[in-house]
Design a protein around this motif. Structure first.
Motif, PDB file in Angstrom:
ATOM      1  N   UNK A  48     -47.308  -6.853  28.708  1.00  0.00           N
ATOM      2  CA  UNK A  48     -48.569  -6.474  27.865  1.00  0.00           C
ATOM      3  C   UNK A  48     -49.321  -5.214  28.555  1.00  0.00           C
ATOM      4  N   UNK A  49     -48.876  -4.808  29.399  1.00  0.00           N
ATOM      5  CA  UNK A  49     -49.582  -3.396  30.088  1.00  0.00           C
ATOM      6  C   UNK A  49     -48.337  -2.292  30.029  1.00  0.00           C
ATOM      7  N   UNK A  50     -49.076  -0.941  30.432  1.00  0.00           N
ATOM      8  CA  UNK A  50     -48.363   0.002  30.377  1.00  0.00           C
ATOM      9  C   UNK A  50     -48.195   0.368  31.715  1.00  0.00           C
ATOM     10  N   UNK A  51     -47.111   1.341  31.965  1.00  0.00           N
ATOM     11  CA  UNK A  51     -46.686   1.753  33.343  1.00  0.00           C
ATOM     12  C   UNK A  51     -47.620   3.081  33.701  1.00  0.00           C
ATOM     13  N   UNK A  52     -47.630   3.353  35.005  1.00  0.00           N
ATOM     14  CA  UNK A  52     -48.459   4.539  35.352  1.00  0.00           C
ATOM     15  C   UNK A  52     -47.446   5.397  35.914  1.00  0.00           C
ATOM     16  N   UNK A  53     -47.479   6.847  35.800  1.00  0.00           N
ATOM     17  CA  UNK A  53     -46.490   7.635  36.256  1.00  0.00           C
ATOM     18  C   UNK A  53     -47.074   7.906  37.983  1.00  0.00           C
ATOM     19  N   UNK A  54     -46.194   7.854  38.863  1.00  0.00           N
ATOM     20  CA  UNK A  54     -46.664   8.147  40.073  1.00  0.00           C
ATOM     21  C   UNK A  54     -45.522   8.835  40.930  1.00  0.00           C
ATOM     22  N   UNK A  55     -46.143   9.630  42.122  1.00  0.00           N
ATOM     23  CA  UNK A  55     -45.385  10.198  43.016  1.00  0.00           C
ATOM     24  C   UNK A  55     -45.880   9.326  44.362  1.00  0.00           C
ATOM     25  N   UNK A  56     -44.498   9.417  45.204  1.00  0.00           N
ATOM     26  CA  UNK A  56     -44.662   8.562  46.531  1.00  0.00           C
ATOM     27  C   UNK A  56     -44.237   9.540  47.714  1.00  0.00           C
TER      28      UNK A  56
END
Length: 140
Positions: free
Chosen positions: A33-41
């Motif tokens: 029910x939520x959206x993903x977040x684009x990340x860099x690690x």
């Protein structure tokens, strides 16, 4: 066919597959029910650094960062209203992303900064001691 590849209905296109590789398989790191977040690690000599794209949010009231059992969870909520002469449009949603911290990371000492639509979280990771450790044996 002359060299063209036919796509079967319901199958992802090649750019979709590259997006999965870059961001993980859909819903792999998110809550239903939520959206993903684009990340860099990035793991440096002294810290684990996570950068997340979160444009259009107020970090003081729309972001929650927690660390539980070595897992960092980032949750953000966005509400945006756009007005035009003839209509009003709302865009909103809840975004989440969870990542496992490296071994030895000190989640309780994490810091976070927000600027230009990017949230940067730094978690200290103490330098691992290399070499031999001598353990004394007590006589009882």
């Amino acid at each position: 066919m002359s060299g063209m590849i036919e796509r079967l209905p319901g199958w992802p296109t090649l750019p979709d597959l590259f997006g999965w590789v870059e961001g993980g398989f859909p819903a792999a790191h998110t809550v239903p029910g939520t959206h993903g977040i684009r990340i860099e690690e990035q793991l440096t000599d002294e810290a684990y650094v996570l950068r997340a794209e979160l444009p259009g949010i107020d970090p003081a009231k729309d972001v929650e960062i927690t660390v539980t059992d070595g897992v960092l969870t980032l949750r953000a909520e966005r509400t945006e209203e756009t007005e035009d002469k003839h209509r009003t449009e709302f865009r909103y949603g809840t975004f989440t992303r969870s990542v496992r911290l490296p071994s030895g990371a000190k989640g309780e000492e994490a810091t976070a900064e927000y600027g230009d639509g990017v949230l940067t979280i730094k978690v200290p990771v103490p330098e691992k001691k290399e070499g031999t450790t001598t353990i004394p044996v007590r006589h009882g």
